[in-house]
Scaffold this motif. Structure first.
Motif, PDB file in Angstrom:
ATOM      1  N   ASN A 243       0.806  -1.217   0.000  1.00 51.83           N
ATOM      2  CA  ASN A 243       0.000   0.000   0.000  1.00 51.83           C
ATOM      3  C   ASN A 243       0.841   1.269   0.000  1.00 51.83           C
ATOM      4  O   ASN A 243       0.295   2.375   0.047  1.00 51.83           O
ATOM      5  CB  ASN A 243      -0.934   0.005   1.223  1.00 51.83           C
ATOM      6  N   SER A 244       2.151   1.110  -0.053  1.00 47.50           N
ATOM      7  CA  SER A 244       3.054   2.262  -0.058  1.00 47.50           C
ATOM      8  C   SER A 244       3.420   2.662  -1.483  1.00 47.50           C
ATOM      9  O   SER A 244       3.592   1.803  -2.352  1.00 47.50           O
ATOM     10  CB  SER A 244       4.341   1.927   0.705  1.00 47.50           C
ATOM     11  N   PRO A 245       3.569   3.962  -1.751  1.00 52.76           N
ATOM     12  CA  PRO A 245       4.022   4.415  -3.065  1.00 52.76           C
ATOM     13  C   PRO A 245       5.399   3.870  -3.444  1.00 52.76           C
ATOM     14  O   PRO A 245       5.747   3.819  -4.621  1.00 52.76           O
ATOM     15  CB  PRO A 245       4.070   5.944  -2.914  1.00 52.76           C
ATOM     16  N   SER A 246       6.169   3.443  -2.441  1.00 52.52           N
ATOM     17  CA  SER A 246       7.515   2.919  -2.698  1.00 52.52           C
ATOM     18  C   SER A 246       7.508   1.497  -3.226  1.00 52.52           C
ATOM     19  O   SER A 246       8.522   1.014  -3.731  1.00 52.52           O
ATOM     20  CB  SER A 246       8.356   2.971  -1.415  1.00 52.52           C
ATOM     21  N   PHE A 247       6.375   0.815  -3.094  1.00 51.58           N
ATOM     22  CA  PHE A 247       6.331  -0.606  -3.434  1.00 51.58           C
ATOM     23  C   PHE A 247       6.697  -0.867  -4.896  1.00 51.58           C
ATOM     24  O   PHE A 247       7.469  -1.781  -5.194  1.00 51.58           O
ATOM     25  CB  PHE A 247       4.946  -1.178  -3.142  1.00 51.58           C
ATOM     26  N   LYS A 248       6.165  -0.079  -5.798  1.00 50.04           N
ATOM     27  CA  LYS A 248       6.374  -0.332  -7.226  1.00 50.04           C
ATOM     28  C   LYS A 248       7.831  -0.194  -7.646  1.00 50.04           C
ATOM     29  O   LYS A 248       8.304  -0.921  -8.523  1.00 50.04           O
ATOM     30  CB  LYS A 248       5.494   0.597  -8.057  1.00 50.04           C
ATOM     31  N   ILE A 249       8.542   0.755  -7.059  1.00 52.37           N
ATOM     32  CA  ILE A 249       9.921   1.012  -7.497  1.00 52.37           C
ATOM     33  C   ILE A 249      10.955   0.167  -6.760  1.00 52.37           C
ATOM     34  O   ILE A 249      12.084   0.019  -7.224  1.00 52.37           O
ATOM     35  CB  ILE A 249      10.281   2.500  -7.336  1.00 52.37           C
ATOM     36  N   ALA A 250      10.578  -0.390  -5.609  1.00 49.46           N
ATOM     37  CA  ALA A 250      11.543  -1.143  -4.798  1.00 49.46           C
ATOM     38  C   ALA A 250      11.878  -2.488  -5.423  1.00 49.46           C
ATOM     39  O   ALA A 250      11.007  -3.183  -5.933  1.00 49.46           O
ATOM     40  CB  ALA A 250      11.001  -1.346  -3.395  1.00 49.46           C
ATOM     41  N   GLU A 251      13.154  -2.836  -5.378  1.00 53.49           N
ATOM     42  CA  GLU A 251      13.595  -4.176  -5.755  1.00 53.49           C
ATOM     43  C   GLU A 251      14.052  -4.943  -4.525  1.00 53.49           C
ATOM     44  O   GLU A 251      13.836  -6.141  -4.413  1.00 53.49           O
ATOM     45  CB  GLU A 251      14.721  -4.097  -6.790  1.00 53.49           C
ATOM     46  N   ASP A 252      14.697  -4.213  -3.615  1.00 58.23           N
ATOM     47  CA  ASP A 252      15.146  -4.793  -2.354  1.00 58.23           C
ATOM     48  C   ASP A 252      14.570  -3.957  -1.218  1.00 58.23           C
ATOM     49  O   ASP A 252      14.463  -2.733  -1.327  1.00 58.23           O
ATOM     50  CB  ASP A 252      16.667  -4.811  -2.257  1.00 58.23           C
ATOM     51  N   ILE A 253      14.225  -4.624  -0.118  1.00 57.38           N
ATOM     52  CA  ILE A 253      13.604  -3.954   1.019  1.00 57.38           C
ATOM     53  C   ILE A 253      14.425  -4.182   2.282  1.00 57.38           C
ATOM     54  O   ILE A 253      14.705  -5.325   2.645  1.00 57.38           O
ATOM     55  CB  ILE A 253      12.172  -4.467   1.247  1.00 57.38           C
ATOM     56  N   ILE A 254      14.809  -3.090   2.928  1.00 53.68           N
ATOM     57  CA  ILE A 254      15.399  -3.172   4.258  1.00 53.68           C
ATOM     58  C   ILE A 254      14.245  -3.195   5.246  1.00 53.68           C
ATOM     59  O   ILE A 254      13.413  -2.289   5.265  1.00 53.68           O
ATOM     60  CB  ILE A 254      16.303  -1.962   4.567  1.00 53.68           C
ATOM     61  N   LEU A 255      14.169  -4.229   6.049  1.00 53.43           N
ATOM     62  CA  LEU A 255      13.138  -4.343   7.078  1.00 53.43           C
ATOM     63  C   LEU A 255      13.797  -4.217   8.441  1.00 53.43           C
ATOM     64  O   LEU A 255      14.767  -4.922   8.737  1.00 53.43           O
ATOM     65  CB  LEU A 255      12.410  -5.682   6.969  1.00 53.43           C
ATOM     66  N   ILE A 256      13.263  -3.313   9.260  1.00 55.37           N
ATOM     67  CA  ILE A 256      13.833  -3.131  10.594  1.00 55.37           C
ATOM     68  C   ILE A 256      12.698  -3.013  11.602  1.00 55.37           C
ATOM     69  O   ILE A 256      11.691  -2.342  11.357  1.00 55.37           O
ATOM     70  CB  ILE A 256      14.764  -1.895  10.633  1.00 55.37           C
ATOM     71  N   TRP A 257      12.837  -3.704  12.723  1.00 55.13           N
ATOM     72  CA  TRP A 257      11.829  -3.615  13.770  1.00 55.13           C
ATOM     73  C   TRP A 257      11.835  -2.198  14.329  1.00 55.13           C
ATOM     74  O   TRP A 257      12.887  -1.565  14.481  1.00 55.13           O
ATOM     75  CB  TRP A 257      12.114  -4.587  14.897  1.00 55.13           C
ATOM     76  N   GLY A 258      10.667  -1.679  14.694  1.00 52.25           N
ATOM     77  CA  GLY A 258      10.556  -0.302  15.159  1.00 52.25           C
ATOM     78  C   GLY A 258      10.929  -0.070  16.601  1.00 52.25           C
ATOM     79  O   GLY A 258      10.761   1.035  17.121  1.00 52.25           O
ATOM     80  N   ASP A 259      11.467  -1.100  17.274  1.00 52.41           N
ATOM     81  CA  ASP A 259      11.811  -0.953  18.691  1.00 52.41           C
ATOM     82  C   ASP A 259      13.286  -1.256  18.975  1.00 52.41           C
ATOM     83  O   ASP A 259      13.655  -1.566  20.105  1.00 52.41           O
ATOM     84  CB  ASP A 259      10.921  -1.852  19.547  1.00 52.41           C
ATOM     85  N   VAL A 260      14.130  -1.153  17.937  1.00 55.77           N
ATOM     86  CA  VAL A 260      15.567  -1.423  18.123  1.00 55.77           C
ATOM     87  C   VAL A 260      16.340  -0.101  18.016  1.00 55.77           C
ATOM     88  O   VAL A 260      16.559   0.411  16.933  1.00 55.77           O
ATOM     89  CB  VAL A 260      16.088  -2.467  17.115  1.00 55.77           C
ATOM     90  N   PRO A 261      16.772   0.457  19.138  1.00 55.40           N
ATOM     91  CA  PRO A 261      17.340   1.812  19.137  1.00 55.40           C
ATOM     92  C   PRO A 261      18.812   1.947  18.790  1.00 55.40           C
ATOM     93  O   PRO A 261      19.260   3.036  18.444  1.00 55.40           O
ATOM     94  CB  PRO A 261      17.112   2.263  20.583  1.00 55.40           C
ATOM     95  N   PHE A 262      19.563   0.858  18.863  1.00 57.81           N
ATOM     96  CA  PHE A 262      21.018   1.012  18.783  1.00 57.81           C
ATOM     97  C   PHE A 262      21.676   0.392  17.548  1.00 57.81           C
ATOM     98  O   PHE A 262      22.876   0.114  17.553  1.00 57.81           O
ATOM     99  CB  PHE A 262      21.667   0.437  20.050  1.00 57.81           C
ATOM    100  N   ILE A 263      20.911   0.158  16.489  1.00 54.68           N
ATOM    101  CA  ILE A 263      21.495  -0.368  15.261  1.00 54.68           C
ATOM    102  C   ILE A 263      22.441   0.669  14.668  1.00 54.68           C
ATOM    103  O   ILE A 263      22.091   1.841  14.523  1.00 54.68           O
ATOM    104  CB  ILE A 263      20.398  -0.706  14.221  1.00 54.68           C
ATOM    105  N   ARG A 264      23.631   0.242  14.300  1.00 53.54           N
ATOM    106  CA  ARG A 264      24.641   1.162  13.775  1.00 53.54           C
ATOM    107  C   ARG A 264      24.562   1.290  12.252  1.00 53.54           C
ATOM    108  O   ARG A 264      24.157   0.360  11.560  1.00 53.54           O
ATOM    109  CB  ARG A 264      26.039   0.676  14.152  1.00 53.54           C
ATOM    110  N   LYS A 265      24.995   2.449  11.764  1.00 50.50           N
ATOM    111  CA  LYS A 265      25.034   2.671  10.317  1.00 50.50           C
ATOM    112  C   LYS A 265      25.949   1.666   9.637  1.00 50.50           C
ATOM    113  O   LYS A 265      25.645   1.157   8.560  1.00 50.50           O
ATOM    114  CB  LYS A 265      25.508   4.091  10.014  1.00 50.50           C
TER     115      LYS A 265
END
Length: 235
Positions: free
Chosen positions: A93-115
């Motif tokens: 349902n996102s406008p990004s769906f059509k153009i995306a080939e790869d998706i980064i999925l991240i849980w919304g409760d993880v505060p310390f993931i590094r770049k």
């Protein structure tokens, strides 16, 4: 490397009830900075306008927070808490769906993931042309459990609660994944074994890994996370 066809999906439909919060737990402030803002800052190199899966009750709070902090995102609603697999499917349902080939999925409760952790994961995924890549770490409390064969190849990623297993030391994921859109969404829509939790009847997500492996797709688990990155807000 070019990442213009990589989109970010933040799973933030958790209501924060176990944490006894009156607002979505992704808005909880840690060391002076909300978790959602931390996630935005660590993923912005790949997607300036990520997609966030929100609950109906949390939509307004998250929308107002983004506006206040001059951040843009596509908000898609998960009307009922039907599991992470169901939440990921809401990306359609996102406008990004059509153009995306790869998706980064991240849980919304993880505060310390590094770049640097995200960068290593994304670059490895694209360089090796993997279908599914995720980050892991060794811990004394492996709530999920990475299963590898004798050569170290990924075979499965199971939830100890779902399998009725004791929580022991071992290798687990940290709530950070990247995958090919087409293959994953095709599998999410199929009626596969272990699709629905035997405990909650919710549509899971991690069950996909064993099916990917069985179908000969390239799946890789990168043991590159540090101890702090294992932290998530629960209760």
């Amino acid at each position: 490397m070019i990442f213009n066809k990589v989109s970010t999906l933040i799973a933030a439909a958790g209501r924060g009830t176990r944490a006894n919060l009156p607002y979505p737990k992704t808005l909880f402030k840690i060391e002076g900075k909300e978790i959602l803002l931390r996630i935005f800052d660590t993923t912005k190199s790949y997607d300036q306008k990520p997609t966030i899966v929100v609950s109906p009750s949390g939509k307004v709070a998250i929308k107002n927070f983004l506006s206040k902090n001059s951040r843009e995102a596509h908000l898609v609603i998960q009307k009922e808490a039907r599991g992470m697999g169901d939440a990921v499917l809401k990306f359609e349902n996102s406008p990004s769906f059509k153009i995306a080939e790869d998706i980064i999925l991240i849980w919304g409760d993880v505060p310390f993931i590094r770049k640097i952790t995200i960068q290593k994961m994304v670059e490895r995924h694209i360089d090796k042309n993997n279908i599914f890549t995720f980050v892991t770490a060794e811990t004394k409390m492996a709530y999920t459990r990475v299963i590898r064969d004798k050569k170290g190849n990924i075979q499965d990623l199971i939830e100890t609660r779902e399998e009725g297993l004791l929580i022991e030391s071992g290798e687990r994921d940290i709530g950070l994944f990247i995958f090919k859109k087409k293959e994953i969404f095709d599998l999410l829509k199929k009626d596969l074994p272990k699709k629905y939790s035997s405990k909650t009847n919710e549509h899971g997500f991690l069950y996909l890994i064993s099916h990917l492996v069985q179908n000969g797709y390239k799946v890789e688990g990168l043991k590159i996370a540090n101890k702090k990155e294992l932290v998530s807000l629960n209760k």
